[in-house]
Design a protein around this motif. Structure first.
Motif, PDB file in Angstrom:
ATOM      1  N   LEU A 593       0.882  -1.228   0.051  1.00 49.40           N
ATOM      2  CA  LEU A 593      -0.009  -0.151   0.049  1.00 49.40           C
ATOM      3  C   LEU A 593       0.839   1.243  -0.005  1.00 49.40           C
ATOM      4  CD1 LEU A 593      -2.958   1.177   0.354  1.00 49.40           C
ATOM      5  CD2 LEU A 593      -2.365   1.329   2.831  1.00 49.40           C
ATOM      6  N   LEU A 594       0.636   2.372  -0.949  1.00 49.73           N
ATOM      7  CA  LEU A 594       1.084   3.602  -1.009  1.00 49.73           C
ATOM      8  C   LEU A 594       0.324   4.770  -0.416  1.00 49.73           C
ATOM      9  CD1 LEU A 594       3.459   5.518  -2.015  1.00 49.73           C
ATOM     10  CD2 LEU A 594       2.363   5.634  -4.264  1.00 49.73           C
ATOM     11  N   PHE A 595       0.761   5.402   0.399  1.00 44.31           N
ATOM     12  CA  PHE A 595       0.211   6.493   1.070  1.00 44.31           C
ATOM     13  C   PHE A 595       0.842   7.728   0.707  1.00 44.31           C
ATOM     14  CE2 PHE A 595      -0.267  10.190   4.087  1.00 44.31           C
ATOM     15  CZ  PHE A 595      -1.390   9.948   4.742  1.00 44.31           C
ATOM     16  N   GLU A 596      -0.131   8.657   0.064  1.00 44.93           N
ATOM     17  CA  GLU A 596       0.656   9.877  -0.420  1.00 44.93           C
ATOM     18  C   GLU A 596      -0.240  11.327   0.055  1.00 44.93           C
ATOM     19  OE1 GLU A 596       2.527   9.211  -4.878  1.00 44.93           O
ATOM     20  OE2 GLU A 596       0.414   8.662  -4.583  1.00 44.93           O
ATOM     21  N   TYR A 597       0.420  12.271   0.565  1.00 41.20           N
ATOM     22  CA  TYR A 597      -0.493  13.338   0.903  1.00 41.20           C
ATOM     23  C   TYR A 597       0.043  14.545  -0.277  1.00 41.20           C
ATOM     24  CZ  TYR A 597      -0.868  17.978   2.856  1.00 41.20           C
ATOM     25  OH  TYR A 597      -1.025  19.505   3.044  1.00 41.20           O
ATOM     26  N   LYS A 598      -1.002  15.118  -0.926  1.00 42.26           N
ATOM     27  CA  LYS A 598      -0.821  15.952  -1.876  1.00 42.26           C
ATOM     28  C   LYS A 598      -1.296  17.271  -1.787  1.00 42.26           C
ATOM     29  CE  LYS A 598      -0.794  12.262  -5.553  1.00 42.26           C
ATOM     30  NZ  LYS A 598      -1.267  12.023  -6.939  1.00 42.26           N
ATOM     31  N   SER A 600      -3.202  20.826  -2.624  1.00 44.28           N
ATOM     32  CA  SER A 600      -4.109  21.141  -3.705  1.00 44.28           C
ATOM     33  C   SER A 600      -3.644  22.336  -4.691  1.00 44.28           C
ATOM     34  CB  SER A 600      -5.442  21.757  -3.057  1.00 44.28           C
ATOM     35  OG  SER A 600      -5.842  20.662  -2.404  1.00 44.28           O
ATOM     36  N   SER A 601      -2.635  23.020  -4.355  1.00 39.09           N
ATOM     37  CA  SER A 601      -1.934  23.991  -5.098  1.00 39.09           C
ATOM     38  C   SER A 601      -1.263  23.599  -6.412  1.00 39.09           C
ATOM     39  CB  SER A 601      -1.105  24.820  -4.179  1.00 39.09           C
ATOM     40  OG  SER A 601       0.096  24.142  -3.720  1.00 39.09           O
ATOM     41  N   ASP A 602      -0.692  22.361  -6.321  1.00 40.45           N
ATOM     42  CA  ASP A 602       0.278  21.980  -7.407  1.00 40.45           C
ATOM     43  C   ASP A 602      -0.058  20.237  -7.540  1.00 40.45           C
ATOM     44  OD1 ASP A 602       1.418  20.802  -5.287  1.00 40.45           O
ATOM     45  OD2 ASP A 602       3.266  21.886  -5.408  1.00 40.45           O
ATOM     46  N   GLY A 603      -0.801  19.789  -6.674  1.00 37.56           N
ATOM     47  CA  GLY A 603      -0.787  18.298  -7.003  1.00 37.56           C
ATOM     48  C   GLY A 603       0.527  17.436  -6.484  1.00 37.56           C
ATOM     49  N   ASN A 604       1.514  17.897  -6.125  1.00 38.02           N
ATOM     50  CA  ASN A 604       2.610  17.236  -5.875  1.00 38.02           C
ATOM     51  C   ASN A 604       2.446  16.496  -4.422  1.00 38.02           C
ATOM     52  OD1 ASN A 604       3.771  18.137  -8.087  1.00 38.02           O
ATOM     53  ND2 ASN A 604       4.753  19.819  -7.309  1.00 38.02           N
ATOM     54  N   VAL A 605       3.285  15.557  -4.251  1.00 34.56           N
ATOM     55  CA  VAL A 605       3.412  14.883  -3.041  1.00 34.56           C
ATOM     56  C   VAL A 605       4.339  15.458  -2.017  1.00 34.56           C
ATOM     57  CG1 VAL A 605       3.947  12.486  -2.034  1.00 34.56           C
ATOM     58  CG2 VAL A 605       2.931  12.616  -4.359  1.00 34.56           C
ATOM     59  N   TYR A 606       3.728  15.573  -0.753  1.00 35.68           N
ATOM     60  CA  TYR A 606       4.524  16.162   0.124  1.00 35.68           C
ATOM     61  C   TYR A 606       4.847  15.380   1.298  1.00 35.68           C
ATOM     62  CZ  TYR A 606       4.385  20.650  -2.306  1.00 35.68           C
ATOM     63  OH  TYR A 606       4.647  21.516  -3.423  1.00 35.68           O
ATOM     64  N   ASP A 607       4.225  14.022   1.679  1.00 35.37           N
ATOM     65  CA  ASP A 607       4.457  13.295   2.492  1.00 35.37           C
ATOM     66  C   ASP A 607       4.080  11.978   2.082  1.00 35.37           C
ATOM     67  OD1 ASP A 607       5.157  12.149   5.267  1.00 35.37           O
ATOM     68  OD2 ASP A 607       2.799  12.495   5.713  1.00 35.37           O
ATOM     69  N   SER A 608       4.813  10.919   2.320  1.00 32.05           N
ATOM     70  CA  SER A 608       4.118   9.483   1.941  1.00 32.05           C
ATOM     71  C   SER A 608       5.025   8.618   2.747  1.00 32.05           C
ATOM     72  CB  SER A 608       4.844   9.326   0.354  1.00 32.05           C
ATOM     73  OG  SER A 608       6.161   9.373   0.411  1.00 32.05           O
ATOM     74  N   PHE A 609       4.265   7.316   2.598  1.00 30.75           N
ATOM     75  CA  PHE A 609       4.958   6.088   3.193  1.00 30.75           C
ATOM     76  C   PHE A 609       4.192   4.872   2.575  1.00 30.75           C
ATOM     77  CE2 PHE A 609       1.335   6.943   5.848  1.00 30.75           C
ATOM     78  CZ  PHE A 609       0.472   5.669   6.111  1.00 30.75           C
TER      79      PHE A 609
END
Length: 633
Positions: A593-598, A600-609
């Motif tokens: 499982l991949l978790f990503e926090y994106k 809203s301003s740019d859709g880029n990933v800023y936190d993940s595990f």
């Protein structure tokens, strides 16, 4: 002004009753406090429409064009409004009213609207309802105060009624009606619009909910649908609505009321797993003719436990915003459109969406629900749009809410549970479970009692216990208020809702919940796998093996005002961000499982595990997570 002498005593009693309610709840313009910092204010509540008086000026004019909207089949259109006023001021403003005849004379002639009285009980008010949107007259012309002329652009959506524009002086707090425009309308105001998909009560059922102006005595609603490229079938739809006396408090019961039209739901059953279907909404009129929506498509749910790529988006507290700049107040909900647009941009890589409470922030101004369903139409018409109940949907005084505020503006859950379908046994009790492939979701209702021994507590345990972790290894808990952990909750800067942890953390641990998601706090925060305030697993970016604790995630940055973090530095908090964003979960198979926090301003990933494990890792005993042993075992 007219005297009340010709009114019946019954009607006079009604007016007195409404006035009493309005005085109790702030004259229908109550600013609602959310999470203790006032960021739940509805922009329309700043308009003291109950104080509006006539000040019609013979040389003032408001002209709107085009006269007919949606002539090319669209559900929205742009309108140009031309203003001329010989006595301009910087606080003049233009309001959009729908229906167009919004003044009291319509009420005297038999309209069913309930008007608020003015402060003077010997006089009638002039205006019965709040506008659906507004702009200041100088919004696009800085010289308006000098010239008295301005041209404004509004984007209107089809809302079943005609429209007019009114020029007011006196600002929002002391509005004086100066001029009213001509009437404009959509070519087909009753058209079926804004479909919202939802998972049904079984994995192979999709529900379609939409809004129209057609009652069942005028037209029979249905959905024409089928597998893409194959023959189509028709499924009937049920029809619901709600009325002003269903609302629990002002402003929903007074100036915020607007007829919601009719809400239809159809159940598309026996779907093949992971297959693309097309559909369109239909109404068969009494004369035998048909009214159709445009065509849409969706992909059906995978079979429970199916090993395939599955992608889930989760966020809370998004609300709505206007693309034409209307209703702007104190930078209200600035992230809403960014979140919507990022999801639309990535829609081909999203399978299901969970909006976990605080849906519209309509707060009793019912026209805003149409605005919201229009805003999310491209998402909700394509993938299941699952919602949870938040304080701004449910809470109203003396309505059975766990919290006795008026955060819903008198809606008391009625609108949310009618406008959106969820597979709950009782939609007034907004808790339910749903499956999507390898995911099992337990959605709680934080606005009803969830403490041990309550009806909802029993549901939560049953829902968690029912997960077959061999087929559905990813077990997700969802609620609106933070029943787990947050570093910015209220004033103590710690832990979220204490009663939530005390009541539920034993269940999260016993049934090895992977992730618990919450909104309500308008930021993003991720914890370590935690139990009783202690990190149960080392590492920040990857977890493998035994499920020792539950990761808690606050994902309330969908669009409304952002919340700051408290001063306490908690050991269990791994990542904090006070910005707008959402979470995306990607299940590659039963083990990864991949978790990503994106953002809203740019859709880029800023936190993940990532999480990786086998079925035996779920079965392994952990502290307080296994049945007690006996001599017999």
């Amino acid at each position: 002004m007219r005297s009340l002498s010709f009114l019946s005593m019954e009607y006079l009693f009604l007016l007195m009753s409404i006035l009493s309610q309005c005085l109790k709840f702030g004259s229908g313009t109550a600013a609602v406090v959310h999470a203790g910092n006032g960021d739940g204010v509805q922009p329309l509540s700043k308009i003291a429409i109950h104080k509006a008086v006539y000040a019609l000026h013979e040389n003032a004019s408001v002209k709107a064009h085009p006269l007919v909207l949606g002539t090319k089949g669209g559900d929205s259109d742009w309108v140009i409004v031309e203003i001329e006023f010989p006595k301009p001021s910087e606080d003049d403003w233009i309001a959009v009213f729908s229906p167009a005849n919004f003044r009291l004379k319509e009420f005297i002639n038999g309209s069913s609207s309930i008007c608020q009285p003015s402060d003077d009980m010997e006089q009638f008010p002039h205006i019965c309802s709040a506008p659906i949107k507004y702009k200041y007259a100088n919004d696009s012309d800085a010289d308006y105060k000098k010239t008295g002329k301005s041209s404004l652009k509004f984007q209107l959506i089809n809302q079943r009624e005609d429209f007019s524009f009114a020029l007011f002086s006196g600002g929002l707090s002391n509005p004086k009606l100066v001029a009213v425009s001509n009437v404009i309308s959509f070519a087909n105001p009753k058209a079926p619009l804004y479909p919202r998909l939802s998972q049904g009560k079984s994995w192979n059922e999709m529900t379609v909910t939409w809004t129209s102006g057609y009652n069942v005595i005028e037209a029979v609603p249905f959905v024409e649908w089928g597998m893409k490229g194959e023959s189509q079938t028709r499924s009937p739809a049920g029809t619901l609505t709600f009325h002003q006396n269903d609302m629990c408090a002002p402003p929903a019961r007074t100036v915020g009321w607007r007829d919601p039209g009719f809400i239809h739901t159809s159940f598309l059953k026996d779907l093949w797993p992971s297959s693309v279907y097309t559909y369109k909404l239909g109404h068969k009129l009494v004369d035998g003719s048909y009214v159709w929506s445009k065509s849409y498509s969706f992909k059906s749910s995978p079979y429970p436990g199916q090993d395939s790529l599955q992608r889930v988006v989760i966020f809370g507290d998004m609300g709505k915003a206007e693309r034409d700049g209307s209703n702007e107040y104190s930078n209200y909900q600035p992230g809403s459109l960014n979140t919507t647009d990022q999801l639309i941009k990535d829609l081909k890589n999203i399978d299901i969406v969970f909006h976990i409470g605080d849906i519209t922030y309509a707060n009793g101004y019912i026209s805003q629900w149409d605005q919201f369903t229009s805003q999310v139409e491209r998402i909700a018409s394509t993938v299941p749009y699952m919602i949870a109940s938040g304080n701004h949907e449910r809470d109203a005084p003396n309505s059975g809410s766990f919290y006795d505020g008026n955060d819903s503006g008198g809606e008391c859950g009625v609108i949310a549970e009618t406008m959106f379908y969820v597979p709950a046994e009782n939609r007034a009790k907004f808790w339910y479970s749903t499956d999507y492939g390898m995911f099992h979701f337990c959605i709680a209702d934080s606005e009803h009692d969830w403490r041990e021994g309550s009806e909802q507590y029993k549901f939560i345990e049953k829902c968690l216990a029912s997960a077959d972790r061999r087929k559905q290894p990813w077990l997700i808990f969802v609620a609106h208020r933070v029943l787990g952990y947050s570093s910015s909750y209220w004033k103590d800067a710690s832990f979220g809702e204490p009663m939530g942890r005390e009541s539920l953390q034993g269940l999260w641990q016993k049934y090895k919940v992977d992730i618990a998601f919450f909104g309500h706090i308008h930021n993003y925060e991720r914890t370590c796998p935690v139990y009783q305030g202690q990190c149960m697993h080392v590492g920040k970016s990857h977890y493998s093996g035994t499920v020792n604790g539950t990761i808690h995630v606050v994902v309330g940055g969908g669009g409304s005002h952002l919340s700051a973090f408290g001063p306490t530095q908690t050991s269990w908090s791994l990542y904090k961000d006070s910005d707008f964003g959402f979470v995306k979960l990607t299940a590659y198979n039963h083990s990864s499982l991949l978790f990503e926090y994106k953002k809203s301003s740019d859709g880029n990933v800023y936190d993940s595990f990532t999480i990786s494990r086998d079925y035996r890792d779920v079965l392994a005993c952990v502290h307080d997570g296994c049945e007690p042993t006996t001599l017999g075992s």
